[in-house]
Design an enzyme around this catalytic site. Structure first.
Site, PDB file in Angstrom:
ATOM      1  N   ASN A  32       7.148  -8.929   1.212  1.00  0.00           N
ATOM      2  CA  ASN A  32       8.103  -7.447   1.101  1.00  0.00           C
ATOM      3  C   ASN A  32       7.183  -6.764   3.423  1.00  0.00           C
ATOM      4  OD1 ASN A  32       8.793  -4.211   0.972  1.00  0.00           O
ATOM      5  ND2 ASN A  32       6.657  -4.040   1.466  1.00  0.00           N
ATOM      6  N   SER A  89       0.776  -1.439   0.231  1.00  0.00           N
ATOM      7  CA  SER A  89       0.166  -0.047   0.207  1.00  0.00           C
ATOM      8  C   SER A  89       0.883   1.316  -0.209  1.00  0.00           C
ATOM      9  CB  SER A  89      -1.506  -0.231   0.892  1.00  0.00           C
ATOM     10  OG  SER A  89      -0.148  -0.018   2.255  1.00  0.00           O
ATOM     11  N   ARG A  90       2.049   1.422  -0.151  1.00  0.00           N
ATOM     12  CA  ARG A  90       2.711   2.628   0.879  1.00  0.00           C
ATOM     13  C   ARG A  90       4.228   1.586   0.571  1.00  0.00           C
ATOM     14  NH1 ARG A  90       3.712   3.094   6.267  1.00  0.00           N
ATOM     15  NH2 ARG A  90       2.095   1.373   6.942  1.00  0.00           N
ATOM     16  N   LYS A 133      15.167 -10.273  10.070  1.00  0.00           N
ATOM     17  CA  LYS A 133      15.655 -10.425   8.677  1.00  0.00           C
ATOM     18  C   LYS A 133      17.013 -11.478   8.455  1.00  0.00           C
ATOM     19  CE  LYS A 133      13.236  -6.766   7.660  1.00  0.00           C
ATOM     20  NZ  LYS A 133      11.977  -7.144   5.979  1.00  0.00           N
ATOM     21  N   SER A 165      -5.281   2.582   6.069  1.00  0.00           N
ATOM     22  CA  SER A 165      -4.370   1.195   4.905  1.00  0.00           C
ATOM     23  C   SER A 165      -5.091   0.934   3.682  1.00  0.00           C
ATOM     24  CB  SER A 165      -4.485  -0.176   5.886  1.00  0.00           C
ATOM     25  OG  SER A 165      -4.560  -1.020   5.097  1.00  0.00           O
ATOM     26  N   THR A 199      11.502   6.180   3.559  1.00  0.00           N
ATOM     27  CA  THR A 199      10.252   5.741   3.814  1.00  0.00           C
ATOM     28  C   THR A 199       9.324   5.994   4.723  1.00  0.00           C
ATOM     29  OG1 THR A 199       9.904   3.201   3.857  1.00  0.00           O
ATOM     30  CG2 THR A 199      10.453   3.498   1.479  1.00  0.00           C
ATOM     31  N   TYR A 201      16.582  -1.380  16.071  1.00  0.00           N
ATOM     32  CA  TYR A 201      15.907  -1.689  15.599  1.00  0.00           C
ATOM     33  C   TYR A 201      15.908  -3.555  15.984  1.00  0.00           C
ATOM     34  CZ  TYR A 201      15.657  -3.257  10.528  1.00  0.00           C
ATOM     35  OH  TYR A 201      14.940  -3.696   9.299  1.00  0.00           O
TER      36      TYR A 201
HETATM   37  N1  LIG Z   1      13.199   1.724   4.708  1.00  0.00           N
HETATM   38  C1  LIG Z   1      14.129   1.802   5.184  1.00  0.00           C
HETATM   39  O1  LIG Z   1      14.697   2.175   5.386  1.00  0.00           O
HETATM   40  C2  LIG Z   1      13.818  -0.263   4.944  1.00  0.00           C
HETATM   41  C3  LIG Z   1      15.818  -0.701   4.487  1.00  0.00           C
HETATM   42  C4  LIG Z   1      15.798  -1.814   4.361  1.00  0.00           C
HETATM   43  C5  LIG Z   1      14.597  -2.498   4.042  1.00  0.00           C
HETATM   44  N2  LIG Z   1      13.007  -2.189   4.019  1.00  0.00           N
HETATM   45  C6  LIG Z   1      12.633  -3.358   3.828  1.00  0.00           C
HETATM   46  O2  LIG Z   1      11.917  -3.102   3.233  1.00  0.00           O
HETATM   47  C7  LIG Z   1      10.087  -3.483   3.222  1.00  0.00           C
HETATM   48  C8  LIG Z   1       9.227  -2.271   3.506  1.00  0.00           C
HETATM   49  O3  LIG Z   1       9.646  -1.053   4.232  1.00  0.00           O
HETATM   50  P1  LIG Z   1       9.266   0.293   3.863  1.00  0.00           P
HETATM   51  O4  LIG Z   1      10.557   1.044   5.126  1.00  0.00           O
HETATM   52  O5  LIG Z   1       8.895   0.600   2.256  1.00  0.00           O
HETATM   53  O6  LIG Z   1       8.283   0.319   5.244  1.00  0.00           O
HETATM   54  P2  LIG Z   1       6.301   0.411   5.349  1.00  0.00           P
HETATM   55  O7  LIG Z   1       7.123   2.484   4.402  1.00  0.00           O
HETATM   56  O8  LIG Z   1       6.141   1.161   6.770  1.00  0.00           O
HETATM   57  O9  LIG Z   1       4.753   0.183   4.333  1.00  0.00           O
HETATM   58  C9  LIG Z   1       5.203  -0.886   5.537  1.00  0.00           C
HETATM   59  C10 LIG Z   1       3.804  -1.686   4.480  1.00  0.00           C
HETATM   60  O10 LIG Z   1       3.999  -3.460   5.405  1.00  0.00           O
HETATM   61  C11 LIG Z   1       2.681  -3.332   5.178  1.00  0.00           C
HETATM   62  N3  LIG Z   1       2.044  -4.043   6.666  1.00  0.00           N
HETATM   63  C12 LIG Z   1       2.547  -3.743   7.563  1.00  0.00           C
HETATM   64  N4  LIG Z   1       2.525  -5.367   8.689  1.00  0.00           N
HETATM   65  C13 LIG Z   1       1.268  -5.641   7.868  1.00  0.00           C
HETATM   66  C14 LIG Z   1       0.872  -7.327   8.371  1.00  0.00           C
HETATM   67  N5  LIG Z   1       1.309  -7.347   9.395  1.00  0.00           N
HETATM   68  N6  LIG Z   1       0.626  -7.889   7.309  1.00  0.00           N
HETATM   69  C15 LIG Z   1       0.079  -7.168   5.458  1.00  0.00           C
HETATM   70  N7  LIG Z   1       0.829  -5.648   5.413  1.00  0.00           N
HETATM   71  C16 LIG Z   1       1.549  -5.019   6.394  1.00  0.00           C
HETATM   72  C17 LIG Z   1       1.744  -2.225   5.105  1.00  0.00           C
HETATM   73  O11 LIG Z   1       0.422  -1.866   5.072  1.00  0.00           O
HETATM   74  P3  LIG Z   1      -0.899  -1.017   5.634  1.00  0.00           P
HETATM   75  O12 LIG Z   1      -0.863   0.616   4.959  1.00  0.00           O
HETATM   76  O13 LIG Z   1      -1.423  -1.621   6.310  1.00  0.00           O
HETATM   77  O14 LIG Z   1       0.030  -0.883   7.336  1.00  0.00           O
HETATM   78  C18 LIG Z   1       2.700  -1.312   5.147  1.00  0.00           C
HETATM   79  O15 LIG Z   1       2.093  -1.208   2.988  1.00  0.00           O
HETATM   80  C19 LIG Z   1       9.864  -4.240   4.949  1.00  0.00           C
HETATM   81  O16 LIG Z   1      10.530  -5.385   5.040  1.00  0.00           O
HETATM   82  C20 LIG Z   1      11.447  -2.946   6.233  1.00  0.00           C
HETATM   83  O17 LIG Z   1      12.156  -3.997   6.588  1.00  0.00           O
HETATM   84  C21 LIG Z   1      13.241  -0.651   4.423  1.00  0.00           C
END
Ligand SMILES: NC(=O)c1ccc[n+]([C@@H]2O[C@H](COP(=O)([O-])OP(=O)(O)OC[C@H]3O[C@@H](n4cnc5c(N)ncnc54)[C@H](OP(=O)(O)O)[C@@H]3O)[C@@H](O)[C@H]2O)c1
Length: 265
Positions: free
Chosen positions: A98, A18-19, A165, A47, A196, A159
């Site tokens: 993801n 979703s984002r 992870k 959401s 993000t 973290y």
């Molecule tokens: N941001 C970084 O710096 C970074 C770096 C490396 C890896 N990552 C990884 O990349 C992935 C995405 O990160 P992001 O930064 O894009 O996160 P984000 O902006 O917080 O978005 C999280 C997404 O996951 C969904 N979500 C959370 N809990 C959920 C659940 N229990 N069931 C289904 N959906 C769920 C959220 O849906 P809702 O909209 O419904 O809440 C949203 O769509 C994660 O695995 C994160 O660990 C992030």
């Protein structure tokens, strides 16, 4: 990745799209010609609204999209999501793991409910998705891509998700071996710093992140490109591996002064 024949009419499910990074991955699949299932956590509020916006963007690219609310920590919800995928297009070619959510505090300060949430969403939730999607993935000789982060290998006091992870990177290797006979393969993309929503929360707990130069951050789109590469025939020889995509952030402990003069915004 521009549209090419390989992705056309195939189906990708991206959890948490979703984002953020998940949204970029979902749009990349659509640009490449695939139809996309956009998973989000809640059946109402922002959401749902954001997931529907992503679906409209995908449809604007000429592809089909289906939004499915499912908390991946619930085995029953994941089962219903996969039934919805099956009923929609009857196939699933790519599963991108993801979705993530976790408290921002050191391990020794975690409450029991923090630990359960950490484990249930970020480990069990991903395994539920793999287990339930397996029949569809097997039929399509599909691919799984897990989104990891540098927390799998570097300490960060705020973290605890990093330990999950690391566990999931091992799951990616193990699943690739245990599912090889069924024609399903898994890999992971380990992303660096991506600006993000979750980064903006982590930044409140770790001021040092402000000092990371902009050129050492990664865009959601550049991670998405690597996810698509791992799903493409060109990556057929990459199995059970984790590719680091961090603009070189993790390459060295010390950097020349010119790098730290370029502060991130
Ligand atoms: N941001 C970084 O710096 C970074 C770096 C490396 C890896 N990552 C990884 O990349 C992935 C995405 O990160 P992001 O930064 O894009 O996160 P984000 O902006 O917080 O978005 C999280 C997404 O996951 C969904 N979500 C959370 N809990 C959920 C659940 N229990 N069931 C289904 N959906 C769920 C959220 O849906 P809702 O909209 O419904 O809440 C949203 O769509 C994660 O695995 C994160 O660990 C992030």
């Amino acid at each position: 990745m521009a549209e090419n024949g390989f992705f056309r009419d195939k189906v990708a499910l991206v959890t948490g799209s979703s984002r953020g990074i998940g949204k970029a991955v979902a749009l990349s699949f659509a640009k490449a010609g695939a139809d996309v299932v956009v998973n989000h956590s809640k059946a109402e509020g922002s959401s749902k609204r954001k997931a529907e916006e992503v679906c409209r963007e995908i449809e604007g690219l000429g592809r089909s999209a289906l939004a499915v609310a499912a908390d991946i920590a619930s085995k029953a919800s994941v089962g219903e999501m996969i039934e919805a995928v099956s009923g929609w297009r009857g196939r699933l070619d790519f599963l991108v793991l993801n979705a993530a959510r976790a408290p921002f505090k050191p391990l020794e300060k975690m409450l029991e409910r923090d630990m359960r949430q950490l484990f249930e969403i970020n480990y069990m939730g991903n395994l539920f998705c793999i287990q339930k999607a397996l029949p569809l993935l097997e039929a399509a000789r599909g691919r799984i891509v897990f989104i990891s982060s540098l927390g799998s290998r570097f300490y960060n006091p705020a973290y605890p998700l990093g330990s999950m992870k690391a566990a999931m990177e091992a799951v990616v290797r193990d699943c690739t071996e245990s599912l090889a006979e069924r024609g399903v393969c898994a890999n992971a993309v380990c992303g660096g710093i991506v600006k993000t929503d979750s980064f903006r929360v982590l930044r409140q707990h770790m001021e040092e992140l402000e000092n990371i130069p902009e050129e050492l951050c990664v865009s959601p789109e550049s991670l998405a490109e690597v996810v698509l590469f791992l799903c493409s025939p060109a990556a057929g020889g990459i199995r059970g591996q984790t590719l680091v995509v961090d603009n070189g952030l993790s390459n060295r402990l010390y950097r020349p002064a010119w790098v730290s003069r370029t502060k991130s915004k």
